[in-house]
Design a protein around this motif. Structure first.
Motif, PDB file in Angstrom:
ATOM      1  N   ARG A  25       0.848  -1.193   0.000  1.00  0.00           N
ATOM      2  CA  ARG A  25       0.000   0.000   0.000  1.00  0.00           C
ATOM      3  C   ARG A  25       0.891   1.254   0.000  1.00  0.00           C
ATOM      4  O   ARG A  25       1.961   1.268   0.631  1.00  0.00           O
ATOM      5  CB  ARG A  25      -0.918  -0.129   1.202  1.00  0.00           C
ATOM      6  CG  ARG A  25      -0.978   0.890   2.226  1.00  0.00           C
ATOM      7  CD  ARG A  25      -1.885   0.427   3.378  1.00  0.00           C
ATOM      8  NE  ARG A  25      -1.087   0.156   4.573  1.00  0.00           N
ATOM      9  CZ  ARG A  25      -0.606   1.083   5.365  1.00  0.00           C
ATOM     10  NH1 ARG A  25      -0.821   2.348   5.127  1.00  0.00           N
ATOM     11  NH2 ARG A  25       0.102   0.769   6.444  1.00  0.00           N
ATOM     12  N   ALA A  26       0.431   2.272  -0.740  1.00  0.00           N
ATOM     13  CA  ALA A  26       1.216   3.514  -0.809  1.00  0.00           C
ATOM     14  C   ALA A  26       1.088   4.256   0.519  1.00  0.00           C
ATOM     15  O   ALA A  26       0.029   4.225   1.157  1.00  0.00           O
ATOM     16  CB  ALA A  26       0.701   4.387  -1.947  1.00  0.00           C
ATOM     17  N   ASP A  84      10.718  10.781   1.679  1.00  0.00           N
ATOM     18  CA  ASP A  84       9.771  10.095   2.570  1.00  0.00           C
ATOM     19  C   ASP A  84       9.630  10.819   3.903  1.00  0.00           C
ATOM     20  O   ASP A  84       8.603  10.682   4.572  1.00  0.00           O
ATOM     21  CB  ASP A  84      10.218   8.640   2.774  1.00  0.00           C
ATOM     22  CG  ASP A  84      10.068   7.836   1.488  1.00  0.00           C
ATOM     23  OD1 ASP A  84       9.082   8.051   0.765  1.00  0.00           O
ATOM     24  OD2 ASP A  84      10.945   6.989   1.199  1.00  0.00           O
ATOM     25  N   TYR A 138       1.623   5.768   8.193  1.00  0.00           N
ATOM     26  CA  TYR A 138       2.412   6.303   7.081  1.00  0.00           C
ATOM     27  C   TYR A 138       3.796   5.638   7.059  1.00  0.00           C
ATOM     28  O   TYR A 138       4.245   5.122   6.038  1.00  0.00           O
ATOM     29  CB  TYR A 138       2.558   7.833   7.226  1.00  0.00           C
ATOM     30  CG  TYR A 138       3.557   8.445   6.254  1.00  0.00           C
ATOM     31  CD1 TYR A 138       3.168   8.829   4.981  1.00  0.00           C
ATOM     32  CD2 TYR A 138       4.903   8.603   6.613  1.00  0.00           C
ATOM     33  CE1 TYR A 138       4.093   9.369   4.078  1.00  0.00           C
ATOM     34  CE2 TYR A 138       5.825   9.136   5.723  1.00  0.00           C
ATOM     35  CZ  TYR A 138       5.416   9.512   4.456  1.00  0.00           C
ATOM     36  OH  TYR A 138       6.337  10.027   3.572  1.00  0.00           O
ATOM     37  N   ALA A 171       3.973   1.992   5.811  1.00  0.00           N
ATOM     38  CA  ALA A 171       3.978   1.827   4.351  1.00  0.00           C
ATOM     39  C   ALA A 171       5.329   2.239   3.764  1.00  0.00           C
ATOM     40  O   ALA A 171       5.828   1.627   2.812  1.00  0.00           O
ATOM     41  CB  ALA A 171       2.844   2.638   3.726  1.00  0.00           C
ATOM     42  N   GLN A 182       8.785  -0.223   1.633  1.00  0.00           N
ATOM     43  CA  GLN A 182       9.518   0.037   0.390  1.00  0.00           C
ATOM     44  C   GLN A 182      11.017  -0.217   0.535  1.00  0.00           C
ATOM     45  O   GLN A 182      11.743  -0.251  -0.455  1.00  0.00           O
ATOM     46  CB  GLN A 182       9.327   1.500  -0.020  1.00  0.00           C
ATOM     47  CG  GLN A 182       7.873   1.854  -0.251  1.00  0.00           C
ATOM     48  CD  GLN A 182       7.720   3.302  -0.644  1.00  0.00           C
ATOM     49  OE1 GLN A 182       8.542   4.149  -0.306  1.00  0.00           O
ATOM     50  NE2 GLN A 182       6.656   3.576  -1.384  1.00  0.00           N
ATOM     51  N   PRO A 190      10.163   9.025  -6.683  1.00  0.00           N
ATOM     52  CA  PRO A 190       9.571   8.167  -5.647  1.00  0.00           C
ATOM     53  C   PRO A 190      10.563   7.056  -5.273  1.00  0.00           C
ATOM     54  O   PRO A 190      11.381   6.640  -6.103  1.00  0.00           O
ATOM     55  CB  PRO A 190       8.343   7.563  -6.333  1.00  0.00           C
ATOM     56  CG  PRO A 190       8.066   8.433  -7.515  1.00  0.00           C
ATOM     57  CD  PRO A 190       9.371   9.033  -7.914  1.00  0.00           C
ATOM     58  N   LYS A 240      10.317   3.881  -4.790  1.00  0.00           N
ATOM     59  CA  LYS A 240      10.259   2.654  -5.593  1.00  0.00           C
ATOM     60  C   LYS A 240      11.024   2.855  -6.910  1.00  0.00           C
ATOM     61  O   LYS A 240      11.781   1.984  -7.353  1.00  0.00           O
ATOM     62  CB  LYS A 240       8.791   2.284  -5.851  1.00  0.00           C
ATOM     63  CG  LYS A 240       8.614   1.041  -6.683  1.00  0.00           C
ATOM     64  CD  LYS A 240       7.167   0.563  -6.616  1.00  0.00           C
ATOM     65  CE  LYS A 240       6.855  -0.426  -7.726  1.00  0.00           C
ATOM     66  NZ  LYS A 240       6.485   0.215  -8.990  1.00  0.00           N
ATOM     67  N   ILE A 275       4.872   8.278 -13.346  1.00  0.00           N
ATOM     68  CA  ILE A 275       5.228   8.890 -12.055  1.00  0.00           C
ATOM     69  C   ILE A 275       5.385  10.391 -12.254  1.00  0.00           C
ATOM     70  O   ILE A 275       5.488  10.853 -13.391  1.00  0.00           O
ATOM     71  CB  ILE A 275       6.566   8.349 -11.490  1.00  0.00           C
ATOM     72  CG1 ILE A 275       7.710   8.599 -12.478  1.00  0.00           C
ATOM     73  CG2 ILE A 275       6.483   6.885 -11.127  1.00  0.00           C
ATOM     74  CD1 ILE A 275       9.083   8.585 -11.840  1.00  0.00           C
TER      75      ILE A 275
END
Ligand code: PYR
Length: 633
Positions: free
Chosen positions: A67-68, A128, A378, A381, A385, A574, A576, A588
């Motif tokens: 999940r993002a 992030d 938050y 998630a 990653q 991002p 990922k 993106i």
């Protein structure tokens, strides 16, 4: 063709080139045209998509369908005034006085520094952190501070994340204007592994204060206050909060470790107070402080030193929350904890659980526990990653009381052992680490002294050497450079000095320096360094942040600049995409500067041609673009 040539050059592939290398390798310069930032970023994405990220490619991948991260909704219209406002308005002494007047337990969130340093090998990217910073400002304005800078995060940002640590600091500062930002400073070792000249330390502290640090936790890896004064004085001069810090080791109740008894810590606390500390930090970097001992130690420090006390511990053993609660009962003023999803194991104890445990008691933290949970979701998630950097430590381990490795070192040393083929012999490494500590005279182990002990332990295990053999004057050995450096006195002196037999063996009769190392380091001519660096970078203007980054880590900084010139602002991608590139059809966006956003769609990848190159087709802000990169797989 500059980029393609560079991408193919063997030195680049080893990730070890510098701009000097570019200067001395003119064949790369048959293509001189400046490329725009969009092309640079596409080049990075294409390369990672085709070849994988060297750090992530042989490691576990994030779970499918992860999940993002969702940025928590604001729970108020604007950020309420917090500790940063108090510091700005009334100065550092007023913050220290205010701390002592508070009934509630003050909490520092370490997620953005020690949390990921201890769990994910320091690999968390700025983007992030910056995205969630406004949620901290609005939803958790009662936090005492957010530890977000210093320690290992500085060099890892340049070295592995291809981003500027100063920019991270400035961005966090602007998105979280009401809460104090805290950093970890290794005294005269700055944020490095060696002693720097005094004026380099002073310059670094000044810049950190300008760029956004409010509270400096200053320690020395051998608990030598003499070696902390330059850094502490610099903090005081810049009118920021100086947290003079004791590193806790041993066990105040253990008669076999009598060197580190209650008196040792109280004496050091008084020395730090007399050196000008506003706050007394108690840094239990390995998580060795047991609950009963915490109660006694905190009480003694409070009574005899008189400064507000800020406790930092790690949960490697699994009982650090008990230590925190015992310290709270004994009157500790502030403690460190990590947001739930980044807590436990080698990281700090769980912030949400501590806040819950104290709710409706006289030490209620005043934090909104639902806001904590929102933010932790938050982080949960985000953490997913970074699966590539998880250490796989599955359970608490009382073995920490044997080896005493700092939480921030544990996973790194394990990875180092793995790379040397010693993973299956980890428990031997742990025992040997303990043996080395005693051989070196029982010293505090924290960066950089912990690295020295770790280097020696790995050498002994890999070469099958025992402590007895190492100490035997008739056995000839060559020691790791870090051991020689420490025995020369270049990290300073522990209480009682290093044992004479080991100095003799390591230095082969040379005499060590027992004075403060900085006393013998001539000052650096900062403007001369700036001019030379600018010349090396073909006239690039070197600002104070770059200069201070270079002074800490010259080669790391130059490598970073070389890659920056080729890849541009990849910090805006991002996470990922940064580690895994893009999939066909994926879209993106990356805001490369305020108001300038790249909308990127990956269209297709060609077959590898006869030259070994691959063409990657994109759409950049609606326009077709292609980039050619070598296929190195
Ligand atoms: C550091 O210096 O990075 C620690 O976490 C102790």
């Amino acid at each position: 063709r500059f980029v393609e040539n560079l991408l193919k050059h063997p030195t680049f592939l080893e990730n070890s080139y510098t701009t000097k290398f570019i200067d001395t390798t003119p064949e790369l310069f048959d293509f001189k045209k400046r490329r725009d930032r969009g092309t640079k970023v596409l080049t990075y994405i294409a390369d990672i998509t085709v070849n994988g990220h060297p750090e992530a490619k042989d490691r576990p991948r994030p779970a499918e369908g992860l999940r993002a991260p969702v940025i928590p909704a604001p729970r108020a219209e604007k950020p309420a005034a917090g500790t940063r406002n108090l510091l700005d308005e009334k100065g550092p002494q007023a913050v220290a006085d205010w701390m002592k007047e508070q009934k509630q337990l003050l909490l520092t969130d370490t997620t953005m520094r020690d949390g990921h340093q201890s769990l994910l090998a320091t690999r968390m990217r700025s983007i992030d952190m910056i995205k969630v910073a406004p949620s901290y400002a609005v939803n958790l304005p009662q936090l005492f501070s957010v530890e977000a800078w210093g320690g290992a995060t500085f060099d890892v940002a340049y070295r592995f994340l291809q981003e500027c640590p100063w920019q991270r600091l400035r961005d966090l500062r602007s998105h979280m204007p009401n809460i104090m930002i805290q950093m970890l400073l290794r005294g005269s070792n700055g944020v490095g592994y060696t002693n720097y000249p005094d004026n380099v330390v002073q310059s670094f502290v000044k810049q950190a204060a300008i760029s956004g640090v409010d509270l400096f936790r200053v320690f020395d890896s051998l608990n030598w206050v003499e070696n902390m004064r330059v850094a502490m004085d610099a903090v005081l001069e810049n009118n920021k909060l100086c947290e003079g810090t004791i590193c806790y080791t041993g066990d105040i109740y253990d008669p076999n470790r009598a060197k580190y008894d209650l008196n040792y810590y109280v004496k050091m606390g008084k020395e730090l107070r007399d050196a000008g500390a506003h706050i007394l930090g108690l840094k239990d970097m390995a998580g060795l402080l047991k609950p009963a001992q915490a109660r006694v130690l905190v009480k003694a420090l409070k009574e005899e030193v008189g400064l507000p006390i800020h406790l930092h511990t790690h949960d490697t053993s699994g009982i650090s929350a008990a230590t925190v609660l015992a310290a709270s009962e004994a009157g500790v003023d502030a403690v460190d904890a990590a947001m739930d999803a980044f807590s436990g194991s080698t990281s700090q104890p769980c912030l949400g659980s501590i806040a819950e445990a104290l709710r409706n008691t006289d030490r209620d933290s005043g934090l909104d526990v639902e806001a904590i949970r929102d933010i932790s979701r938050y982080w949960e998630a985000v953490r997913g990653q970074y699966a590539a950097f998880e250490s796989g430590t599955a359970a608490p381990a009382s073995e920490v009381y044997l080896h005493e490795m700092p939480g921030g070192q544990f996973t790194n040393l394990k990875a180092q052992a793995r790379s040397m083929g010693l993973e299956e012999r980890w428990h031997e490494v742990a025992q040997t680490y303990a043996d080395v500590n005693l051989m070196f005279g029982d010293i505090p182990k924290v960066t950089p002294s912990s690295k020295v002990v770790g280097d020696m332990a790995l050498m002994m295990v890999s070469q099958g050497l025992t402590r007895k053999q190492v100490e035997d004057p008739t056995v000839d050995l060559s020691f790791p450079d870090s051991v020689i450096d420490m025995m020369r006195g270049n990290l300073g002196q522990p209480k009682g000095g290093f044992p004479a037999n080991i100095i003799e063996k390591v230095l082969k009769g040379d005499k060590p320096n027992t004075e403060r190392p900085g006393k013998h380091l001539p000052p650096v001519d900062l403007e001369e360094v700036r001019a030379k660096l600018s010349e090396e970078l073909e006239g690039f203007a070197i600002d104070d942040e770059d200069l201070n980054g270079y002074l800490m880590y010259p080669k790391v900084f130059l490598d970073y600049m070389g890659r920056h010139r080729m890849y541009g602002p990849v910090r805006t991608l991002p996470t990922k995409t940064f580690f895994y590139g893009m999939e066909q059809g994926e879209e993106i966006s990356a805001e490369i500067s305020p108001g300038k956003t790249l909308e990127i769609r990956m269209q297709a990848i060609s077959e590898t041609n006869d030259e070994g190159d691959v063409k990657v087709y994109f759409e950049l802000n609606g326009q077709p673009r292609s980039v050619t990169v070598p296929n190195r797989m």
